[in-house]
Design a protein around this motif. Structure first.
Motif, PDB file in Angstrom:
ATOM      1  N   GLU A 126      89.573  67.922  48.292  1.00  0.00           N
ATOM      2  CA  GLU A 126      89.671  68.113  46.848  1.00  0.00           C
ATOM      3  C   GLU A 126      90.451  69.388  46.530  1.00  0.00           C
ATOM      4  N   LEU A 127      91.258  69.323  45.486  1.00  0.00           N
ATOM      5  CA  LEU A 127      91.985  70.498  45.005  1.00  0.00           C
ATOM      6  C   LEU A 127      91.093  71.314  44.089  1.00  0.00           C
ATOM      7  N   ASP A 128      91.413  72.604  43.930  1.00  0.00           N
ATOM      8  CA  ASP A 128      90.583  73.449  43.076  1.00  0.00           C
ATOM      9  C   ASP A 128      90.771  73.074  41.608  1.00  0.00           C
ATOM     10  N   ALA A 129      89.836  73.520  40.764  1.00  0.00           N
ATOM     11  CA  ALA A 129      89.823  73.133  39.347  1.00  0.00           C
ATOM     12  C   ALA A 129      91.075  73.611  38.619  1.00  0.00           C
ATOM     13  N   HIS A 130      91.549  74.817  38.941  1.00  0.00           N
ATOM     14  CA  HIS A 130      92.750  75.333  38.281  1.00  0.00           C
ATOM     15  C   HIS A 130      93.961  74.464  38.599  1.00  0.00           C
ATOM     16  N   PHE A 131      94.067  74.030  39.848  1.00  0.00           N
ATOM     17  CA  PHE A 131      95.179  73.178  40.239  1.00  0.00           C
ATOM     18  C   PHE A 131      95.104  71.835  39.521  1.00  0.00           C
ATOM     19  N   GLU A 132      93.906  71.285  39.405  1.00  0.00           N
ATOM     20  CA  GLU A 132      93.743  70.017  38.685  1.00  0.00           C
ATOM     21  C   GLU A 132      94.122  70.166  37.217  1.00  0.00           C
ATOM     22  N   ASN A 133      93.774  71.295  36.624  1.00  0.00           N
ATOM     23  CA  ASN A 133      94.159  71.536  35.222  1.00  0.00           C
ATOM     24  C   ASN A 133      95.676  71.621  35.072  1.00  0.00           C
ATOM     25  N   LEU A 134      96.333  72.247  36.041  1.00  0.00           N
ATOM     26  CA  LEU A 134      97.789  72.319  36.000  1.00  0.00           C
ATOM     27  C   LEU A 134      98.413  70.926  36.095  1.00  0.00           C
ATOM     28  N   LEU A 135      97.836  70.079  36.957  1.00  0.00           N
ATOM     29  CA  LEU A 135      98.348  68.716  37.078  1.00  0.00           C
ATOM     30  C   LEU A 135      98.173  67.942  35.778  1.00  0.00           C
ATOM     31  N   THR A 136      96.996  68.074  35.172  1.00  0.00           N
ATOM     32  CA  THR A 136      96.739  67.370  33.915  1.00  0.00           C
ATOM     33  C   THR A 136      97.674  67.860  32.815  1.00  0.00           C
ATOM     34  N   ARG A 137      97.888  69.168  32.761  1.00  0.00           N
ATOM     35  CA  ARG A 137      98.780  69.729  31.748  1.00  0.00           C
ATOM     36  C   ARG A 137     100.209  69.251  31.938  1.00  0.00           C
ATOM     37  N   ALA A 138     100.645  69.189  33.193  1.00  0.00           N
ATOM     38  CA  ALA A 138     102.008  68.724  33.472  1.00  0.00           C
ATOM     39  C   ALA A 138     102.173  67.255  33.085  1.00  0.00           C
ATOM     40  N   ASN A 170     101.116  63.585  50.676  1.00  0.00           N
ATOM     41  CA  ASN A 170     101.260  63.229  52.091  1.00  0.00           C
ATOM     42  C   ASN A 170     100.646  64.294  52.993  1.00  0.00           C
ATOM     43  N   ARG A 171     100.844  65.564  52.638  1.00  0.00           N
ATOM     44  CA  ARG A 171     100.235  66.632  53.446  1.00  0.00           C
ATOM     45  C   ARG A 171      98.712  66.564  53.384  1.00  0.00           C
ATOM     46  N   ARG A 172      98.189  66.213  52.244  1.00  0.00           N
ATOM     47  CA  ARG A 172      96.726  66.087  52.136  1.00  0.00           C
ATOM     48  C   ARG A 172      96.210  64.924  52.978  1.00  0.00           C
ATOM     49  N   LEU A 173      96.912  63.793  52.969  1.00  0.00           N
ATOM     50  CA  LEU A 173      96.501  62.662  53.796  1.00  0.00           C
ATOM     51  C   LEU A 173      96.579  63.012  55.278  1.00  0.00           C
ATOM     52  N   ASP A 174      97.626  63.739  55.675  1.00  0.00           N
ATOM     53  CA  ASP A 174      97.724  64.171  57.071  1.00  0.00           C
ATOM     54  C   ASP A 174      96.578  65.110  57.438  1.00  0.00           C
ATOM     55  N   LEU A 175      96.252  66.007  56.509  1.00  0.00           N
ATOM     56  CA  LEU A 175      95.145  66.935  56.776  1.00  0.00           C
ATOM     57  C   LEU A 175      93.825  66.192  56.918  1.00  0.00           C
ATOM     58  N   ASP A 176      93.574  65.228  56.055  1.00  0.00           N
ATOM     59  CA  ASP A 176      92.331  64.461  56.153  1.00  0.00           C
ATOM     60  C   ASP A 176      92.289  63.629  57.422  1.00  0.00           C
ATOM     61  N   ALA A 177      93.449  63.095  57.843  1.00  0.00           N
ATOM     62  CA  ALA A 177      93.496  62.332  59.090  1.00  0.00           C
ATOM     63  C   ALA A 177      93.184  63.235  60.287  1.00  0.00           C
ATOM     64  N   CYS A 178      93.691  64.458  60.278  1.00  0.00           N
ATOM     65  CA  CYS A 178      93.387  65.402  61.366  1.00  0.00           C
ATOM     66  C   CYS A 178      91.911  65.766  61.376  1.00  0.00           C
ATOM     67  N   LYS A 179      91.325  65.935  60.199  1.00  0.00           N
ATOM     68  CA  LYS A 179      89.883  66.216  60.137  1.00  0.00           C
ATOM     69  C   LYS A 179      89.069  65.066  60.705  1.00  0.00           C
ATOM     70  N   ALA A 180      89.442  63.849  60.370  1.00  0.00           N
ATOM     71  CA  ALA A 180      88.718  62.686  60.889  1.00  0.00           C
ATOM     72  C   ALA A 180      88.903  62.566  62.405  1.00  0.00           C
ATOM     73  N   ARG A 181      90.116  62.842  62.908  1.00  0.00           N
ATOM     74  CA  ARG A 181      90.369  62.766  64.346  1.00  0.00           C
ATOM     75  C   ARG A 181      89.550  63.812  65.096  1.00  0.00           C
ATOM     76  N   LEU A 182      89.463  65.022  64.554  1.00  0.00           N
ATOM     77  CA  LEU A 182      88.658  66.069  65.192  1.00  0.00           C
ATOM     78  C   LEU A 182      87.182  65.713  65.181  1.00  0.00           C
ATOM     79  N   LYS A 183      86.735  65.131  64.103  1.00  0.00           N
ATOM     80  CA  LYS A 183      85.329  64.740  64.012  1.00  0.00           C
ATOM     81  C   LYS A 183      84.984  63.685  65.060  1.00  0.00           C
ATOM     82  N   LYS A 184      85.866  62.695  65.248  1.00  0.00           N
ATOM     83  CA  LYS A 184      85.614  61.662  66.251  1.00  0.00           C
ATOM     84  C   LYS A 184      85.664  62.235  67.662  1.00  0.00           C
ATOM     85  N   ALA A 185      86.598  63.157  67.904  1.00  0.00           N
ATOM     86  CA  ALA A 185      86.700  63.760  69.232  1.00  0.00           C
ATOM     87  C   ALA A 185      85.456  64.573  69.567  1.00  0.00           C
TER      88      ALA A 185
END
Length: 445
Positions: free
Chosen positions: A34-46, A164-179
């Motif tokens: 999840e992104l921080d609240a300030h970042f989400e507000n910036l996305l909504t504003r944009a 895409n970077r977030r999906l890659d990061l989540d995939a690495c987290k899942a791979r580490l968890k399984k390992a």
């Protein structure tokens, strides 16, 4: 065209993996960073800025060019990077028709003369409209289009990279968890590996002396019992030392634990790299989103320029129509409406009220509205009770010797006379005096 099949297959695999991962996140079956609240507000504003900019741009285009076919034509010329051909405005086309009608019906008749005067005024209105459309397109529409086609495309591109970077990061987290889970499972399995004695012999006849229960397990049994790491059982060994038990197979669990340790280390390294790339892309995207504030400032300036050009356009239209009304009033036999005049665009004081509050001087003989006997200026004297100052709002060209020509932003002295048309005042500037229209003035207290 040179196709790289390996790269194409790799990209297809990545796309499919991310699609599956994104779907699992939507259904809550996978973890999501999840992104921080300030970042989400910036996305909504944009997103809001982009949506409202598109709506304002489309409606402004409709205001400037109500004809949808003409808008499509201008859009095609713009996409083809070609100059849009000059188009006659509705006012100019009406002026052309009126001039042709006057020429055919008789330019010397009252109707023909009026048609000619109105055609001239409509032509000036059409020219003012053309200038307004050109100014509004440059000062208002162009900056909005530049934002949607330039800055917003850059923001959208960086947001897709961040996704895409977030999906890659989540995939690495899942791979580490399984390992780690597999490593923990391998650690809990007992170690059945035996150390072979140096003095063992391979005995084929020894297996005959063993009962059925001492036979080595089958390949499938080993595979099912030790899925974490196994290899085919070795030959049946009979040690020389009778105190050493027979080995029924050779399972290398310590080696498998090392493999899982290496896998965990590799997953942790990939996670660190993915986290670094995600943080870097998030910072780039954040800077672009914060730049929306500068976009708002730029659009605010453009909006002021649009309002200024629109004000100038309507002021020109008002001045042209007021001059036309004066000209038509001088034609004998021409009907001129006597309804109360509309208040000027930039002054909140109506002509009747302004004239009623002005100091009134002595009556002047021959004073009459336009079209009647001329005003004898030598007989006009300022009122004894005093006069008022007024600021000129627009330039005004005197129609005859009884009127006073005006320049915008200059200060003049004005007063009224008994029986005078409420739309007019007497103005003095130095040693010059004459009638001035109230709608061109802003009375000062």
């Amino acid at each position: 065209m040179d196709f790289n099949m390996k790269k194409l297959a790799s990209d297809a695999g990545i796309f499919f993996t991310r699609a599956v991962q994104f779907t699992e996140e939507k259904f809550g079956q996978a973890e999501k960073t999840e992104l921080d609240a300030h970042f989400e507000n910036l996305l909504t504003r944009a997103d809001s800025t982009k949506n409202w900019t598109e709506k304002i741009l489309r409606q402004t285009e409709v205001l400037l060019q109500p004809n949808p076919s003409a808008r499509v034509e201008e859009f095609l010329y713009e996409k083809l990077d070609r100059k849009v051909p000059s188009r006659v405005t509705n006012g100019e086309l009406l002026a052309q028709y009126m001039a042709e009608a006057a020429s055919e019906l008789g330019p010397t008749t009252p109707y023909g003369k009026t048609l000619i005067k109105v055609a001239e005024a409509e032509k000036r209105l059409g020219a003012a409209e053309r200038d307004f459309i050109h100014t509004a397109s440059i000062n208002f529409l162009t900056p909005l289009r530049n934002f949607l086609e330039g800055d917003w495309k850059t923001i959208s591109k960086e947001r897709r990279l961040l996704q895409n970077r977030r999906l890659d990061l989540d995939a690495c987290k899942a791979r580490l968890k399984k390992a780690k889970a597999a490593e923990a499972k391998a650690t809990t399995v007992p170690d059945f590996q035996e150390t072979r004695p140096r003095n063992y012999i391979l005995s084929a006849s020894a297996s005959a002396t063993l009962d059925d229960t001492s036979c080595p397990p089958s390949w499938a049994e080993w595979k099912e019992e030790y899925p974490g790491g196994w290899r085919p059982p070795c030959f049946f060994l009979l040690p020389l030392n009778p105190s050493v038990t027979r080995a029924r197979g050779c399972l290398s669990l310590p080696k498998d634990r090392k493999l899982w340790n290496d896998e965990v280390d590799k997953a942790e390294q990939e996670l660190r790299v993915a986290q670094t790339e995600f943080d870097r892309q998030a910072e780039v995207t954040r800077l672009l989103l914060e730049g929306i504030s500068s976009t708002h400032v730029n659009h605010l300036r453009c909006l002021h320029e649009f309002v200024e050009s629109q004000t100038t356009y309507y002021a020109q239209c008002y001045r042209h129509m007021l001059d036309l009304q004066k000209q038509l009033g001088r034609f004998p036999g021409t009907f001129v409406g006597t309804t109360e005049p509309a208040s000027p665009p930039l002054s909140s004081t109506s002509p009747t009220t302004a004239a009623a509050t002005m100091p009134v001087g002595p009556s002047a003989a021959g004073l009459a509205p336009p079209g009647e006997a001329a005003l004898r200026l030598e007989e006009v004297t300022p009122p004894a009770s005093g006069t008022r100052k007024a600021r000129v709002l627009y330039d005004y060209e005197a129609a005859d010797s009884s009127e006073l020509a005006l320049l915008a932003d200059e200060l003049i002295t004005v007063y009224s006379l008994p029986g005078m048309d409420p739309d007019w005042l007497i103005g003095e500037r130095g040693n010059k005096k004459g009638k001035v229209p109230v709608t061109y003035l802003e009375l000062l207290s």
